[in-house]
Design a protein around this motif. Structure first.
Motif, mmCIF file in Angstrom:
data_model
loop_
_atom_site.group_PDB
_atom_site.id
_atom_site.type_symbol
_atom_site.label_atom_id
_atom_site.label_comp_id
_atom_site.label_asym_id
_atom_site.label_seq_id
_atom_site.Cartn_x
_atom_site.Cartn_y
_atom_site.Cartn_z
ATOM 1 N N ALA A 50 0.830 -1.206 0.000
ATOM 2 C CA ALA A 50 0.000 0.000 0.000
ATOM 3 C C ALA A 50 0.865 1.256 0.000
ATOM 4 C CB ALA A 50 -0.938 -0.007 1.209
ATOM 5 N N MET A 51 1.897 1.289 0.862
ATOM 6 C CA MET A 51 2.710 2.502 0.957
ATOM 7 C C MET A 51 3.543 2.728 -0.296
ATOM 8 S SD MET A 51 5.146 3.736 4.073
ATOM 9 C CE MET A 51 3.726 3.648 5.124
ATOM 10 N N LEU A 87 1.243 3.639 -3.113
ATOM 11 C CA LEU A 87 0.756 5.003 -2.897
ATOM 12 C C LEU A 87 1.761 6.012 -3.434
ATOM 13 C CD1 LEU A 87 -1.184 7.072 -1.593
ATOM 14 C CD2 LEU A 87 0.092 6.771 0.528
ATOM 15 N N SER A 127 1.877 2.290 8.731
ATOM 16 C CA SER A 127 1.600 2.355 7.292
ATOM 17 C C SER A 127 0.211 2.905 7.021
ATOM 18 C CB SER A 127 1.739 0.960 6.675
ATOM 19 O OG SER A 127 3.042 0.454 6.836
ATOM 20 N N CYS A 171 -0.620 6.378 5.049
ATOM 21 C CA CYS A 171 -1.401 6.271 3.811
ATOM 22 C C CYS A 171 -2.676 7.109 3.875
ATOM 23 C CB CYS A 171 -1.755 4.819 3.535
ATOM 24 S SG CYS A 171 -0.370 3.808 2.975
ATOM 25 N N TRP A 220 -3.709 10.428 1.674
ATOM 26 C CA TRP A 220 -4.965 10.505 0.913
ATOM 27 C C TRP A 220 -5.764 11.745 1.310
ATOM 28 C CZ3 TRP A 220 -9.892 10.415 3.097
ATOM 29 C CH2 TRP A 220 -10.958 10.416 2.168
ATOM 30 N N ILE A 249 -4.104 2.216 -1.925
ATOM 31 C CA ILE A 249 -4.128 1.818 -0.512
ATOM 32 C C ILE A 249 -4.964 0.558 -0.319
ATOM 33 C CG2 ILE A 249 -4.796 2.516 1.818
ATOM 34 C CD1 ILE A 249 -4.337 5.431 0.921
#
Length: 294
Positions: A26-27, A30, A156, A160, A164, A249
């Protein structure tokens, strides 16, 4: 207690491992989504920046006696500074050209960075100990939860979601999005668009550096640690939708969990399940799950 013939503790352990991997997916995805969505650059050097962040943390701890917590802040800043230098000296001249030029340049940067660290440290991994405050584990009754892995997931998710929120819900984020759509109009309002673009790239690669520091105590620090992960992360970005912040994410976390479950029920397929999902998604929705159809 068993689920489908599998002990509950084994099932939850694999889910946790999948969630930890999903946090890294996800990170990293992103950061890729931020750079592509706002700068329109496919940054293949993202995995190398992840590796540099981990190595900077290891160097700070081993050679300068700095704490994990100090390097968790300092390493991403240094990686972000490196990204700013790369953007101002090289990438800036490629924005109006085809995506292929940016991809080739960042791939070359990846080979350069990996070669430099390989020449100094070889390909064997360097050990990085878990900070004392996060050592040990917590007994939840149905499983033993390692404290550091819980911290990785929490940190994390926090970073994230904060990213966002800034990009999607604040005035700064609206300037960033408008600056990529119509830079001359935004400059008319007194906004320094070139500086904003430079800082955006620096922030995107700083996210990779932050992920590298988080990963250092879990996996050995190696010059190849980024190249082993970046292909999967690109698949995550494609599945979520190129440039989609929330898509990156949610897709990263979801695919990490799917990968963990696959290790339980069909271990042989755990290395390829992400790419199988990517093929299915592209066949049904070429723009990705959260991408916008043109």
């Amino acid at each position: 207690m068993e689920i489908f013939g599998i002990p509950m503790q084994a099932m939850m352990s694999q889910l946790l491992l999948g969630l930890v991997n999903g946090s890294f997916y996800a990170m990293l995805s992103l950061g890729l989504a931020v750079i592509f969505g706002l700068l329109n650059v496919i940054n293949f050097s993202h995995g190398a920046m992840y590796m540099v962040g981990a190595f900077l943390a290891w160097i700070g701890l081993t050679h300068f006696g700095l704490s994990y917590w100090t390097m968790l802040i300092l390493a991403p800043l240094l990686v972000g500074l490196l990204g700013i230098v790369i953007e101002k000296t090289m990438l800036r001249w490629l924005y109006k050209l085809d995506h292929l030029y940016g991809l080739l340049l960042t791939f070359g940067i990846t080979l350069l960075l990996e070669g430099v660290f390989r020449s100094f440290y070889g390909v064997s991994g360097q050990p990085f100990s878990v900070p004392e405050q996060l050592a040990g584990a917590t007994d939840l009754g149905f499983m033993i939860l390692p404290n550091y892995r819980a911290w990785v997931v929490l940190a994390s998710l926090s970073v994230c979601l904060a990213t966002w929120y800034v990009i999607e819900k604040t005035k700064l984020g609206s300037y960033l999005r408008a600056g990529t759509e119509n830079p001359k109009l935004v400059e008319a309002f007194g906004v320094n668009v070139p500086l904003m673009v430079t800082l955006t790239y620096g922030f995107g690669v700083a996210l990779a550096g932050f992920a590298g520091v988080l990963a250092a105590p879990i996996i050995q620090v190696s010059p190849l640690m980024g190249s082993n992960l970046i292909i999967v992360v690109f698949a995550v970005v494609v599945i979520g939708g190129m440039g989609s912040i929330m898509g990156s994410i949610l897709t990263g976390l979801g695919l990490g969990v799917i990968e963990g479950l696959t290790r339980v029920f069909y271990p042989e397929g755990s290395a390829t399940v992400v790419f199988v999902v990517m093929v299915i998604v592209l066949l049904l929705r070429p723009a990705g799950l959260f991408g916008k159809e043109k």
